[in-house]
Motif scaffolding. Sequence first.
Motif, mmCIF file in Angstrom:
data_model
loop_
_atom_site.group_PDB
_atom_site.id
_atom_site.type_symbol
_atom_site.label_atom_id
_atom_site.label_comp_id
_atom_site.label_asym_id
_atom_site.label_seq_id
_atom_site.Cartn_x
_atom_site.Cartn_y
_atom_site.Cartn_z
ATOM 1 N N HIS A 1 -5.398 50.685 -18.862
ATOM 2 C CA HIS A 1 -4.392 51.491 -19.553
ATOM 3 C C HIS A 1 -3.585 52.314 -18.549
ATOM 4 N N ARG B 1 0.502 52.341 -17.558
ATOM 5 C CA ARG B 1 1.365 53.529 -17.495
ATOM 6 C C ARG B 1 2.072 53.621 -16.141
ATOM 7 N N LEU C 1 -1.143 46.651 -20.685
ATOM 8 C CA LEU C 1 -1.538 47.433 -21.851
ATOM 9 C C LEU C 1 -2.192 46.555 -22.911
ATOM 10 N N ALA D 1 -5.635 45.981 -21.754
ATOM 11 C CA ALA D 1 -6.463 47.164 -22.019
ATOM 12 C C ALA D 1 -6.905 47.176 -23.474
ATOM 13 N N ASN E 1 -9.253 55.997 -27.677
ATOM 14 C CA ASN E 1 -8.508 55.441 -26.550
ATOM 15 C C ASN E 1 -7.739 54.184 -26.953
ATOM 16 N N GLU E 2 -8.250 53.459 -27.921
ATOM 17 C CA GLU E 2 -7.505 52.317 -28.440
ATOM 18 C C GLU E 2 -6.179 52.784 -29.039
ATOM 19 N N VAL F 1 -3.672 53.554 -26.350
ATOM 20 C CA VAL F 1 -3.011 52.364 -25.804
ATOM 21 C C VAL F 1 -1.867 51.931 -26.718
ATOM 22 N N SER G 1 1.038 54.054 -25.931
ATOM 23 C CA SER G 1 1.687 53.665 -24.678
ATOM 24 C C SER G 1 2.507 52.392 -24.855
#
Length: 811
Positions: free
Chosen positions: A672, A676, A691, A694, A708-709, A712, A715
Amino acid sequence: MGTVTSGALSGAGGEMGRRSSEALFGLLRRAQRDGGGAGDGEDRSPGDPGDPGDQGGSPSLPVTEEERRVLADRLADCARRSPEFARDVMRWARESEWLAPRVVPAVAQGASRPRMLPPVTAAFTDRDAVLEEIRQTLDEEDRPAGSPSVVVLVGPGGIGKSATAVHCAHALEERFPDGQLHVNLAGAAVSTALAPSEVLARFLDRLGVAPRRMPADERLREELYRDCTADRRMVVVLDDAASASQVRPLLPAAAGALVIVTSRRRLDGLVAGTGARHIALPPLSPADSVRLLGRIVGRGRMAGREAGARAVAARCGGVPLALCAAGASVAVREHLTFDAVDRRLSAAGDGPDEEALAVNGGDPADPVRRVNDVTYAELSPRSALLYRMAGAWAWPSVTVAVAAKAAGIGEDEARASLEELAEVHLIEEVGEERYRFHDLVRLHARERAEAEDGHAAVAASVRRVAGWYLGFAAAADLRVVPARWRLGPAYLRLTPPAERGPEDGRAALAALRHERENLAAAVRAAAHHGFDELVWQLCEAMWGLHLRLGFHEQWVESHLLGADAARRCAEQFGDPRAEGRMLVQLAFAHMGLGRLDEAEEALAAAAVTDERAGHHRGRATAVEVLGLLRLRQWRYPEAEQRFTEAQRILARVRPGEDGWEDVPRALAILEHHIGRALRGQGLLADATRRLLDALARFRALDVPDLYNEGRVYMSLGETHLDAGEPRLARVCLDRAVSTMGDEGAALQLADAAELRARCARDLAEPAEEAAALRTAEGLYDTAGDHESLARVRARLAELEGEGDRQPGIAP
């Protein structure tokens, strides 16, 4: 433009600040590449004088105010030569202006009015002359604009300064309808005095500034505080000040405000600098002393006892703290008379030691100490033990659980003893089952503990309390951030909750926040007594608290002690991995304060320490955080290199080694981060690919990491927006909204909704934009994030105005 630029780069603002900083980088890169799209053929090299600088052909992060001014001038120059660039700059400025410190006053006025004053004691007596003098100060007509009325109440400890300040503030409440701020500055000793930055954080929090929007720099906090209190009629009580320098940053710049300062020291500098009214509190008169005793024991029990009451009043020297304790002894003991108290006070020991004299302002009579001796002698053995042990360290507050651990007794016994101590005024109840010692009383308790129990018993008491706080913090931290890897024996017997609802993490974080000051005191107490293994583990257990809420000054203070303690442990018998862990967390704290050089130094030391310890998981974290630092510095290629290096280090972790079970999750997080970093370089197709990888890694985890999923997905949405693909961005952000909603991550959900609104804006769908903004509005309102709430409402108002101008388009 310069103010907005400084706000966007100040380190505050959470995701909004990060996104604004990255957008600013993109604008500068365009300006550097083609003059902002002006099309005039001018070719500026990155090294030209006045240029923001370059990192391999890219702009570098401006650090000083001068560099930021040059940056703002550069944007303005390019905007003048290109209408398209000017439009994009103005859009960035509108979206980023909420990060500027000077924008907040209107927001703060919409916040709830703080009511921080404690209640007035029912036994309060006299001080009418003080109230009248404050009224005269307020009625002065020649006060300069922007100058609050300041009153300084001075006198020795126990003379009633705090009670008088609170009484007067309540009596004048109708003149200050916009709120009340109150803080105990703990200025009896330099070692306990609160830093102005800590007090500003408390006040700003109560004025509606969300923790993630709290400026890291103390100067910016002062500016924001004055913005939040400008034109507001408020009373601010600054109790027990150590010095004028501690007070000055806490003065609002509002002529309609009243500041009441109490101190044991003459604050001549404050009087000279602000025109403060200096009022010295004398002892109570004999008549008022007797009246105070009567209010405490009750009118019925005073009949026929006036002579004894006058004798006790004389022994107490007109000091309210001593009078309250003496009166309480009679009030709670049916057969105890004033005559008996007088005899015991007469027989009390000689004068106080030098430390007591210093704390009490040099009063040789020291009636407080004599009364405490008499009251202490009447305590039950269990309550006397609790009094000594709970008062042996300067805990900001004492709960039932802490008191029980301090004395080594059960909580039911501790509860009963605390009530007994409160009845005789040896301790004050400041909340539900939460108590506090007056510092003179605590000094007496510590003297008795050292004399009767000895240093070893006091140290054992501190160890029990610090150990209890470690267990409490570790259990809460496990609920706040359940998926992270941890160090320390405190976690060995703890397991994440099998079913964690959305409210569970928030409740745990609230509990940590409520005990924040006592947790910091536990670190200091453990360090003072040499309990190094407790020091660094307490720091480890506060990770969730600091990561989510900041409080960076406390974070730095605690983790400097934690790093030293971990190093000493490693040199003897402790965990060699702990020092690197403390240094990495210390680096995060420095980054939060904008001290990037100190952060980099701590990370370099952590990498060396972890390599020496053979701790691959820890070293990978240090390199990862260095990559995050590079992201913040706009050094995106270097950030990518650090994240890739961290992946290589993780590949060295073997089955059964420390961190092995966490490696798949760690690799997903690094993927991830790489996405970025690629997005920061403008490599949007590569960023999207990483991404998506990830995302696949997170979905393949045995233990899901939905938070955290969701990050992503956010992002990915931002990357598609950068690529001019709002429809694809909307698909990703819809998933982010769903995931963050399932996780109960309210602020991240609101942030995703705002990004969702940006998609609709790019697609010229005002009704969709308004719907997404209303979702964010409700979330910010519930969370009490007043700045974000005002930002969203301002955009909704713009949409409504646009709809009025264009009939047929729903706002």
